[in-house]
Scaffold this motif. Sequence first.
Motif, PDB file in Angstrom:
ATOM      1  N   GLU A  55      16.901  -3.941   1.895  1.00 52.68           N
ATOM      2  CA  GLU A  55      17.452  -5.011   2.333  1.00 52.68           C
ATOM      3  C   GLU A  55      17.055  -6.192   1.450  1.00 52.68           C
ATOM      4  OE1 GLU A  55      16.935  -4.094   6.966  1.00 52.68           O
ATOM      5  OE2 GLU A  55      16.255  -6.177   6.591  1.00 52.68           O
ATOM      6  N   ILE A  56      15.932  -6.440   0.813  1.00 49.80           N
ATOM      7  CA  ILE A  56      15.768  -7.478  -0.119  1.00 49.80           C
ATOM      8  C   ILE A  56      16.551  -7.197  -1.315  1.00 49.80           C
ATOM      9  CG2 ILE A  56      13.831  -8.561  -1.362  1.00 49.80           C
ATOM     10  CD1 ILE A  56      12.088  -7.703   0.525  1.00 49.80           C
ATOM     11  N   PHE A  57      16.793  -6.189  -1.931  1.00 53.44           N
ATOM     12  CA  PHE A  57      17.652  -5.827  -3.152  1.00 53.44           C
ATOM     13  C   PHE A  57      18.972  -6.348  -2.614  1.00 53.44           C
ATOM     14  CE2 PHE A  57      14.896  -2.838  -5.504  1.00 53.44           C
ATOM     15  CZ  PHE A  57      14.777  -3.763  -6.649  1.00 53.44           C
ATOM     16  N   GLY A  58      19.661  -6.118  -1.417  1.00 54.71           N
ATOM     17  CA  GLY A  58      20.753  -6.715  -0.976  1.00 54.71           C
ATOM     18  C   GLY A  58      21.942  -6.023  -1.564  1.00 54.71           C
ATOM     19  N   TYR A  84      22.773  -2.151  -9.407  1.00 61.91           N
ATOM     20  CA  TYR A  84      22.467  -0.841  -9.772  1.00 61.91           C
ATOM     21  C   TYR A  84      22.075  -0.073  -8.712  1.00 61.91           C
ATOM     22  CZ  TYR A  84      21.197  -3.292 -14.036  1.00 61.91           C
ATOM     23  OH  TYR A  84      21.321  -3.923 -15.461  1.00 61.91           O
ATOM     24  N   LYS A  85      22.471   1.242  -8.770  1.00 60.57           N
ATOM     25  CA  LYS A  85      22.112   2.385  -7.909  1.00 60.57           C
ATOM     26  C   LYS A  85      20.662   2.409  -7.686  1.00 60.57           C
ATOM     27  CE  LYS A  85      24.238   6.434  -5.990  1.00 60.57           C
ATOM     28  NZ  LYS A  85      23.264   7.245  -5.448  1.00 60.57           N
ATOM     29  N   VAL A  86      20.333   2.387  -6.628  1.00 67.00           N
ATOM     30  CA  VAL A  86      18.886   2.933  -6.385  1.00 67.00           C
ATOM     31  C   VAL A  86      18.553   3.970  -5.465  1.00 67.00           C
ATOM     32  CG1 VAL A  86      16.523   2.085  -5.517  1.00 67.00           C
ATOM     33  CG2 VAL A  86      18.077   0.303  -6.645  1.00 67.00           C
ATOM     34  N   ASP A  87      18.079   4.996  -5.725  1.00 67.42           N
ATOM     35  CA  ASP A  87      17.969   6.302  -4.945  1.00 67.42           C
ATOM     36  C   ASP A  87      16.267   6.337  -4.652  1.00 67.42           C
ATOM     37  OD1 ASP A  87      20.324   7.104  -5.412  1.00 67.42           O
ATOM     38  OD2 ASP A  87      19.908   8.430  -6.970  1.00 67.42           O
ATOM     39  N   SER A 114       9.083  -9.625  -1.065  1.00 69.94           N
ATOM     40  CA  SER A 114      10.403 -10.425  -1.451  1.00 69.94           C
ATOM     41  C   SER A 114       9.910 -11.090  -2.927  1.00 69.94           C
ATOM     42  CB  SER A 114      10.878 -11.202  -0.372  1.00 69.94           C
ATOM     43  OG  SER A 114       9.982 -12.096  -0.190  1.00 69.94           O
ATOM     44  N   ASN A 115       8.478 -11.715  -2.964  1.00 74.85           N
ATOM     45  CA  ASN A 115       8.198 -12.358  -4.350  1.00 74.85           C
ATOM     46  C   ASN A 115       8.280 -11.442  -5.406  1.00 74.85           C
ATOM     47  OD1 ASN A 115       7.993 -14.862  -2.754  1.00 74.85           O
ATOM     48  ND2 ASN A 115       5.966 -14.611  -2.171  1.00 74.85           N
ATOM     49  N   ALA A 116       7.729 -10.155  -5.351  1.00 77.54           N
ATOM     50  CA  ALA A 116       7.788  -9.250  -6.402  1.00 77.54           C
ATOM     51  C   ALA A 116       9.114  -8.754  -6.585  1.00 77.54           C
ATOM     52  CB  ALA A 116       6.770  -8.017  -5.990  1.00 77.54           C
ATOM     53  N   ILE A 117      10.088  -8.600  -5.516  1.00 74.64           N
ATOM     54  CA  ILE A 117      11.291  -8.098  -5.760  1.00 74.64           C
ATOM     55  C   ILE A 117      12.076  -9.068  -6.642  1.00 74.64           C
ATOM     56  CG2 ILE A 117      13.388  -7.354  -4.833  1.00 74.64           C
ATOM     57  CD1 ILE A 117      11.896  -5.595  -2.915  1.00 74.64           C
ATOM     58  N   GLN A 118      11.911 -10.191  -6.207  1.00 75.67           N
ATOM     59  CA  GLN A 118      12.673 -11.349  -7.063  1.00 75.67           C
ATOM     60  C   GLN A 118      12.552 -11.014  -8.390  1.00 75.67           C
ATOM     61  OE1 GLN A 118      15.119 -12.903  -5.447  1.00 75.67           O
ATOM     62  NE2 GLN A 118      15.879 -13.403  -7.505  1.00 75.67           N
ATOM     63  N   LYS A 119      11.197 -11.026  -9.132  1.00 69.24           N
ATOM     64  CA  LYS A 119      10.900 -10.986 -10.373  1.00 69.24           C
ATOM     65  C   LYS A 119      11.497  -9.671 -10.948  1.00 69.24           C
ATOM     66  CE  LYS A 119       6.854 -13.511  -9.896  1.00 69.24           C
ATOM     67  NZ  LYS A 119       5.180 -13.364  -9.898  1.00 69.24           N
ATOM     68  N   VAL A 120      11.463  -8.420 -10.134  1.00 68.31           N
ATOM     69  CA  VAL A 120      11.982  -7.300 -10.516  1.00 68.31           C
ATOM     70  C   VAL A 120      13.581  -7.391 -10.845  1.00 68.31           C
ATOM     71  CG1 VAL A 120      12.668  -4.961  -9.765  1.00 68.31           C
ATOM     72  CG2 VAL A 120      10.619  -5.890  -9.252  1.00 68.31           C
ATOM     73  N   LYS A 121      14.276  -8.077  -9.865  1.00 69.63           N
ATOM     74  CA  LYS A 121      15.835  -8.325 -10.055  1.00 69.63           C
ATOM     75  C   LYS A 121      16.004  -9.044 -11.399  1.00 69.63           C
ATOM     76  CE  LYS A 121      18.140  -8.973  -5.444  1.00 69.63           C
ATOM     77  NZ  LYS A 121      18.426  -9.505  -4.466  1.00 69.63           N
ATOM     78  N   ASP A 122      15.220 -10.287 -11.515  1.00 72.15           N
ATOM     79  CA  ASP A 122      15.588 -11.054 -12.683  1.00 72.15           C
ATOM     80  C   ASP A 122      15.319 -10.306 -13.961  1.00 72.15           C
ATOM     81  OD1 ASP A 122      15.704 -13.338 -10.912  1.00 72.15           O
ATOM     82  OD2 ASP A 122      13.900 -14.038 -11.405  1.00 72.15           O
ATOM     83  N   PHE A 123      14.337  -9.378 -14.040  1.00 70.05           N
ATOM     84  CA  PHE A 123      14.322  -8.564 -15.080  1.00 70.05           C
ATOM     85  C   PHE A 123      15.314  -7.530 -15.137  1.00 70.05           C
ATOM     86  CE2 PHE A 123      12.364  -4.491 -16.755  1.00 70.05           C
ATOM     87  CZ  PHE A 123      12.117  -4.836 -18.081  1.00 70.05           C
ATOM     88  N   LEU A 124      15.739  -6.842 -14.311  1.00 71.61           N
ATOM     89  CA  LEU A 124      16.479  -5.887 -14.343  1.00 71.61           C
ATOM     90  C   LEU A 124      18.350  -6.613 -14.547  1.00 71.61           C
ATOM     91  CD1 LEU A 124      15.830  -3.487 -11.531  1.00 71.61           C
ATOM     92  CD2 LEU A 124      15.302  -3.057 -14.104  1.00 71.61           C
ATOM     93  N   LEU A 125      18.332  -7.610 -14.116  1.00 73.39           N
ATOM     94  CA  LEU A 125      19.612  -8.345 -14.260  1.00 73.39           C
ATOM     95  C   LEU A 125      19.813  -8.904 -15.413  1.00 73.39           C
ATOM     96  CD1 LEU A 125      20.339  -9.803 -10.583  1.00 73.39           C
ATOM     97  CD2 LEU A 125      21.351  -7.544 -11.702  1.00 73.39           C
ATOM     98  N   GLN A 126      18.713  -9.074 -16.512  1.00 74.22           N
ATOM     99  CA  GLN A 126      18.935  -9.745 -17.539  1.00 74.22           C
ATOM    100  C   GLN A 126      19.129  -8.805 -18.716  1.00 74.22           C
ATOM    101  OE1 GLN A 126      14.768 -11.422 -18.460  1.00 74.22           O
ATOM    102  NE2 GLN A 126      15.552 -13.178 -16.998  1.00 74.22           N
ATOM    103  N   GLY A 127      19.401  -7.289 -18.135  1.00 74.78           N
ATOM    104  CA  GLY A 127      20.259  -6.290 -18.985  1.00 74.78           C
ATOM    105  C   GLY A 127      18.893  -5.466 -19.360  1.00 74.78           C
ATOM    106  N   ASN A 128      17.840  -5.495 -18.739  1.00 77.77           N
ATOM    107  CA  ASN A 128      16.826  -4.498 -19.161  1.00 77.77           C
ATOM    108  C   ASN A 128      16.834  -3.225 -18.495  1.00 77.77           C
ATOM    109  OD1 ASN A 128      15.395  -6.226 -20.846  1.00 77.77           O
ATOM    110  ND2 ASN A 128      14.904  -7.566 -18.967  1.00 77.77           N
ATOM    111  N   HIS A 129      18.019  -2.824 -18.018  1.00 81.13           N
ATOM    112  CA  HIS A 129      17.980  -1.350 -17.587  1.00 81.13           C
ATOM    113  C   HIS A 129      19.493  -0.613 -18.042  1.00 81.13           C
ATOM    114  CE1 HIS A 129      18.064   1.987 -14.995  1.00 81.13           C
ATOM    115  NE2 HIS A 129      19.307   1.539 -14.430  1.00 81.13           N
TER     116      HIS A 129
END
Length: 239
Positions: A70-73, A78-81, A224-239
């Motif tokens: 839900e938090i990833f939205g 990216y596909k998350v399994d 949610s605070n941690a996921i925001q950081k994960v999202k920022d990292f991945l969306l910066q092209g780190n995946h």
Amino acid sequence: MKVCVCMYETTNCKVGCVCGGWSMVLLEHGMGCLSQPGKPMTLHHSTMYRKSKPIVLCTGNKNKLKEIVEIFGENFPYKVDNQDIDLPEYQGEPEDIARAKCELAAEHIRGPVLVEDVSLCFNALGGMPGPYIKWFLGKCGTAGLYKMLDGFEDKTAYAQCIFAYSSGEKESTVKIFDGRCEGIIVPPRGPTNFGWDPIFQPNGYSETFAEMSIDVKNTISHRSNAIQKVKDFLLQGNH
Ligand SMILES: O=P(O)(O)OP(=O)(O)OP(=O)(O)OC[C@H]1O[C@@H](n2cnc3c(O)ncnc32)[C@H](O)[C@@H]1O
Ligand SMILES: [Mg+2]
């Protein structure tokens, strides 16, 4: 919204994912979209993934999984399994536990992985039970956890969620994301379906995590605070 025409026959699908007559096709910028050959494609975020390996989220906890999804939205590209693997958890500091758990998961999956480890830290007890909360909760229950603070005036605590990500490549380093939520420990109130939610009342609220709606919890929680950081990292092209 963007409309394109699918150029690929199902069998020639560049990405190769075929699902019930729909095929995943490769678009510019490495984005993929679900469409039928020859038909216009409507790009909804929920059906649009970047061309990359799925990230495997390793957790055996269904409640965590529900909140994480839900938090990833829907807009997360990216596909998350999920894989429910029971990874051994070392003793030590929360960050080291999450890092070790992630390295084991990456070895097992041999691809991009995400794990999380949660601590509940009582300030009066120098941060304990911390990462051992699962075992304290299992043995003492929420009421017992509250009682542990009987002799202390200080009922403050924080919930900590540490996500650890590895690309799964050899020599890759594990990236750590720490999210916290401050609050107080109260006698149990509310539904008992998720862990220690009934005894944690976040600062600024009169309800425990268990009493509030999941939408409210998901906007303020440690997770949610941690996921925001994960999202920022991945969306910066780190995946
Ligand atoms: O497979 P993993 O991801 O390790 O799942 P787990 O249930 O073992 O989870 P942890 O090792 O992180 O242990 C944390 C404990 O805290 C509980 N917990 C985790 N997040 C919570 C939250 O947001 N609210 C209440 N309890 C939570 C969880 O049920 C565990 O008992
Ligand atoms: Mg665990």
